[in-house]
Design a protein around this motif. Sequence first.
Motif, PDB file in Angstrom:
ATOM      1  N   LEU A  36       0.746  -1.206  -0.223  1.00 59.18           N
ATOM      2  CA  LEU A  36       0.336   0.424  -0.084  1.00 59.18           C
ATOM      3  C   LEU A  36       0.512   1.159  -0.311  1.00 59.18           C
ATOM      4  O   LEU A  36       0.313   2.261  -0.974  1.00 59.18           O
ATOM      5  N   LEU A  37       1.999   1.012   0.875  1.00 57.75           N
ATOM      6  CA  LEU A  37       2.695   2.581   1.029  1.00 57.75           C
ATOM      7  C   LEU A  37       3.803   2.607  -0.303  1.00 57.75           C
ATOM      8  O   LEU A  37       3.635   3.398  -0.645  1.00 57.75           O
ATOM      9  N   GLY A  38       4.010   1.502  -0.935  1.00 58.53           N
ATOM     10  CA  GLY A  38       4.713   1.858  -2.404  1.00 58.53           C
ATOM     11  C   GLY A  38       3.384   1.625  -3.550  1.00 58.53           C
ATOM     12  O   GLY A  38       4.151   2.270  -4.564  1.00 58.53           O
ATOM     13  N   VAL A  73      10.172   0.844   6.831  1.00 61.98           N
ATOM     14  CA  VAL A  73       8.997   2.020   6.921  1.00 61.98           C
ATOM     15  C   VAL A  73       9.837   3.300   7.605  1.00 61.98           C
ATOM     16  O   VAL A  73       9.873   2.581   8.678  1.00 61.98           O
ATOM     17  N   ALA A  74       9.559   3.871   7.086  1.00 57.99           N
ATOM     18  CA  ALA A  74       9.824   5.799   7.493  1.00 57.99           C
ATOM     19  C   ALA A  74       8.543   6.164   8.408  1.00 57.99           C
ATOM     20  O   ALA A  74       7.482   6.084   7.930  1.00 57.99           O
ATOM     21  N   PHE A  75       8.294   6.745   9.468  1.00 59.65           N
ATOM     22  CA  PHE A  75       8.189   7.706  10.545  1.00 59.65           C
ATOM     23  C   PHE A  75       8.315   8.792  10.262  1.00 59.65           C
ATOM     24  O   PHE A  75       9.377   8.820  10.868  1.00 59.65           O
ATOM     25  N   LEU A  84       7.640   4.291   2.579  1.00 60.77           N
ATOM     26  CA  LEU A  84       8.047   3.520   2.430  1.00 60.77           C
ATOM     27  C   LEU A  84       9.843   3.904   3.315  1.00 60.77           C
ATOM     28  O   LEU A  84      10.024   4.907   2.883  1.00 60.77           O
ATOM     29  N   GLU A  85      10.878   3.309   3.924  1.00 63.38           N
ATOM     30  CA  GLU A  85      12.151   3.202   3.820  1.00 63.38           C
ATOM     31  C   GLU A  85      12.801   2.417   2.801  1.00 63.38           C
ATOM     32  O   GLU A  85      12.540   1.521   1.993  1.00 63.38           O
ATOM     33  N   ALA A  86      14.268   3.058   2.781  1.00 66.81           N
ATOM     34  CA  ALA A  86      15.493   2.685   2.053  1.00 66.81           C
ATOM     35  C   ALA A  86      15.979   1.113   2.106  1.00 66.81           C
ATOM     36  O   ALA A  86      16.022   0.263   1.291  1.00 66.81           O
TER      37      ALA A  86
END
Length: 270
Positions: A36-38, A73-75, A84-86
Amino acid sequence: MTERKQRSPRPDKELAKAVEASKAPAISRAAAVLRLLGKSHAPLGLQAIARELGLVPSTCLYVLRALVAEEFVAFDADTKRYSLEAGVLTLARDWLTRNRFNDLAQPMLDRMSRSFEVTMLGVHIVGLDHIVVVASSQSGNNFQLSTQIGSRFPALISATGRCIAAFGGHSDEELESRFRTLRWDEPPSFDEWRAQVEQTRRQGFAIDAGNYIAGVTVLAAPVWKTRARMSHALVAIGIGGALQRNGLPALQKELAGAARGLSEQLGGVA
């Protein structure tokens, strides 16, 4: 394949159904959140993620915190939103470095894209569930039909779907059940589609002449990683009239030949 957002089922609903049906809900929830985030063009808040996936907010928060801890995941503490996180790139990079298909297929895709002025794709097949775009090449023309690496499509859609039906060893009952869920611009009947599948089996490649997207011709040829399993497909996408002018029979021959050669290099059989 190309994106057809106006006609495709909403990705969030598909993800919610996958979570509900999963026998490993914790893993499925985490995967659904990542997908979903992607797909989202902007960071999302907790309530939005929980609502789209049909999750209880407290459960969704637990999943998000675990993904943040794993650096997937980044907050953002200021906006209270997630993205999304790296860390996901590490997984993708490791997979790509071990995937010989991409290294071997890319020069073929580039060559055919230039020669026939079409969009070329390499897709990975995940059973009867879906296909994933893992490689692409575009001709550079002003008008292009394209999709993004990582895009997912129903397994039986368009020309690739005819290849999967022809060479996957699936029953007519299973194929018809999946076929009834597909969305086309110009939908064929199941009997018409099944006849096209038989033609695909005989000639070794498939063609979708405007069924999936009106006016667009899609060709696909199967790639085998083992003797028993069709693992990938090479796909050519172009405007129907332009393909006829640029030599459709020649493209069909080269696409089928490239797929056979790639299968031999990967250790399968064409």
